[in-house]
Design an enzyme around this catalytic site. Structure first.
Site, short mmCIF file in Angstrom:
data_model
loop_
_atom_site.label_atom_id
_atom_site.label_comp_id
_atom_site.label_asym_id
_atom_site.label_seq_id
_atom_site.Cartn_x
_atom_site.Cartn_y
_atom_site.Cartn_z
N VAL B 15 42.44 40.86 45.97
CA VAL B 15 43.46 41.30 45.02
C VAL B 15 44.63 41.96 45.75
CG1 VAL B 15 43.96 42.86 43.10
CG2 VAL B 15 41.85 41.52 43.09
N LYS B 103 37.88 47.79 37.30
CA LYS B 103 37.25 48.03 35.98
C LYS B 103 36.13 49.07 36.06
CE LYS B 103 36.10 43.98 37.87
NZ LYS B 103 36.92 42.86 38.27
N GLU B 127 45.99 46.94 33.38
CA GLU B 127 46.01 45.58 32.81
C GLU B 127 45.08 44.64 33.57
OE1 GLU B 127 47.96 44.05 30.06
OE2 GLU B 127 46.23 42.83 30.55
N GLY B 132 41.80 39.54 34.15
CA GLY B 132 42.60 39.04 35.27
C GLY B 132 44.05 38.85 34.85
N LYS B 203 34.22 46.02 31.05
CA LYS B 203 35.41 45.49 30.39
C LYS B 203 35.34 45.72 28.88
CE LYS B 203 36.28 42.12 34.03
NZ LYS B 203 35.89 40.78 34.54
#
Lengths: 425, 425
Positions: B15, B103, B127, B132, B203
């Site tokens: 990421v 998360k 976000e 994703g 999530k």
């Protein structure tokens, strides 16, 4: 932004009435979202029969609302160009932000409207103009703002999707499906704006302008409606693994041109757009980092559209939006590509005499124009006329147009019933 | 916001590296979206082998980045709790906004993190922590802000969806599908966080907190993974028109309670979630005005996640977000409903001796607990053991638990192989 935001509403049709209901019913949740109270202080309906609805004063004269100095935001929910355009420009001139659900006026007068907004240092927001409750405009402008958007495509007109879905699921002809859609309130008495593709073309022009920062002349958007689609086309699609959908496309083309168009497409039934049923909308956005994202929801109707209208009000009420969004207005005129340069597979439905030699003559016309045939099917004969279905390999629109001109000259071609693009890519 | 925004990046894994690439590659489009230039001034990687990547200085010591007074926003892309939590809190304490894709740390330490943000008058945006590249958090907070959100449900874990999709399409067993997912980079070497449902539970907790304004203890989220799903379950689902998916739900329950849970579900193949393939995510949101909206896209991977991270950076850079979003932090602790009060249909896969009288004994256990049987199928016998599949009518979890206790006492029940909920509603 002030300690509270005052809203004036023009139009109390399906959308306007739902906006009123929503602003009243969800006052607390809207205040949470906006950070300040949002108060609907006046609504205008030229046919108003009552002075108040749910405590909101209702007047007949739009100018009374537009000229009310206490109002910060005007919601235009009248639809069409007259008198909506005039009211929008008056509201902007008086220093009010405008939120509208009116795709026609935005698509047709975007440069005029945005110039007026810029001049008066106010915003025009139009989330509700495309996709109804589906937050596609904010997705492009906010959520996917880090991406180069390369392509947007999807189903943006609920009426035509309802009709095509009925034709597919109930095996009915276009005229009957249209009547059913009208009876259920999914199509208007005069359905031309929807079934001829005008509504979808407005939306395609708005999506393109929003994503690519260039004004698109909606009259130049290539537009084909669904009025020629017959049950025999639907059946052939079904037998070969496709569903016919009205698809709007707004994508980048070579040389800084844009490819913006609306027409029916044979969509393969493995593609998610093939599953979009009834009056739903579904829009794909392709960005260089996010990949392909899809947004799906009710594309019309009072309540979903009101949800989008009020999300724009909340955006303005939160403050901070002006500096960025005012810079986002398109800076140039878009140049559209020549649609006939685009290569696609095509489905032809031809009416021909049921006798030998016909196929040879017709295939010669295709071959002459370098159109390679992938599949040929001759269907049942009615009287002495047979239906000949030809599916081509991918070929440019120019070659297809040349083929159509040649076919029109052939005495064996009694009618070119339909020509539809096959496949989304 | 200042004339430009300076960003520091912690973590250069999948990421983090994509965030760096995106901030450098799409500098111009990001500046258009943000209204000001966004500059990545430092990145931290404890294993850094180079001093610069694409011109961005890379350091080994995170505190050097966190303590740099020129930096406005810290992006945390380390993942996990240690040392991410500590760094997030330090960044907030030094008055920097934090954007995170993590998360686990958000789900587990939301109250601590949000309290620190509030105290220091800065924002924590996340976000990228859910969906994703799918902009689900902004959708809830911004685009659908006029609605009472009643329910959110969908596929939020790409790894388990990839595995279940492989099992469905390639007729392979769980272990082989997992190996394939690992080989393709869709599952980690230690897959527990995904296949046991922890990731999806984080999530679900984050979605619930965002939509309903109450902290959800992620340890109390009902969680069942997919490790017990076998090819025989997949096959039975297929034969009866279903697909097994791992579904996360976050919805309102009676008495101000929330229903937040993650477990496999037999999803009917007419439902759009049944068509979500490979490692995609798809999330439905139901609002009182917008109706049902679905968001679909790549739920993981560097580039889509980076798109979401940078959309949060843009949001902060635009200014104006603080006043509203800081008020949106949950104000209370959520009370979760008792999942066993929820009524669903259930699929049982039992291993029993292949002899007469067995079904009578077993059906008695169901009847005793008021569990009405809708369908019974006995499958092929292996050795002397047969597979007995029972599908019930809708019944509460309490009755199912009581039935399971009774079945466990029966000598004819050799094994309760699986129990899976049938249908989304």
């Amino acid at each position: 932004m002030a300690k509270q935001v005052k809203v004036g509403l023009l139009g109390l049709g399906t959308v306007g009435r739902s906006v009123l209901d929503l602003l009243v019913a969800n006052r607390a949740v809207i205040q949470d979202g906006a950070g300040v109270p949002v108060q609907l202080v006046a609504a205008c309906d030229i046919k108003a029969k009552t002075k108040r609805i749910k405590g909101v004063p209702v007047v007949k004269d739009a100018l009374k609302v537009i000229n009310d100095p206490s109002i910060d935001i005007i919601v235009e929910a009248i639809g069409g160009v007259k008198p909506a355009l005039n009211y929008i420009l008056k509201a902007l001139a008086s220093g009010k932000h405008v939120v509208t659900s009116n795709k026609e006026v935005i698509a047709k007068y975007m440069p005029t409207i945005f110039a007026a907004a810029k001049k008066n240092k106010v915003l025009v927001l139009y989330e509700a103009a495309v996709g109804g409750g589906v937050p596609i405009i904010q997705a492009i402008r906010d959520n996917l703002a880090a991406n180069h958007i390369n392509e947007i495509y999807g189903i943006v007109n609920g009426t035509t999707n309802y009709i095509l879905d009925s034709m597919t699921k109930k095996d009915v002809e276009f005229a009957d499906a249209l009547k059913d859609a009208q009876a259920r309130g999914f199509a208007e008495a005069n359905p031309a704006a929807d079934v001829e593709g005008y509504d979808a073309a407005y939306k395609a022009a708005i999506l393109a302008a929003t994503a690519y920062g260039a004004y698109v002349d909606c009259n130049k958007v290539h537009r084909e409606g669904i009025t020629k689609i017959r049950q025999e086309d639907i059946q052939y699609a079904k037998e070969t693994g496709y569903v016919i959908k009205l698809i709007a496309t707004a994508r980048k083309w070579t040389g800084n041109k844009l490819d913006v168009r609306v027409h029916p497409v044979f969509v393969h039934n493995t593609h998610p757009l093939a599953k979009v049923s009834e009056n739903y909308n579904a829009i794909f956005v392709k960005g260089d980092y996010v990949g392909q994202v899809m947004f799906h929801g009710e594309g019309a109707g009072g309540k979903p559209t009101a949800s989008a209208v009020v999300s724009d009000i909340i955006k303005i009420a939160r403050g901070g939006a002006y500096r960025v969004l005012s810079q986002a207005y398109p800076k140039q005129k878009a140049v559209l590509c020549d649609i006939n340069q685009i290569e696609r597979r095509y489905y032809f439905n031809l009416k021909v005499p049921d006798r030998s030699g016909v196929l040879a003559v017709i295939s010669k016309a295709f071959a002459k124009n370098n159109v390679s045939i992938q599949a040929v099917t001759q269907r049942e004969t009615v009287g002495k006329i047979a239906t000949l279905i030809i599916v081509t390999h991918a070929v440019s629109g120019d070659n297809i147009q040349a083929t159509l001109r040649d076919l029109a000259k052939l005495s064996v071609v009694k009618k070119i019933s339909n020509v539809v693009r096959v496949g989304l890519y």
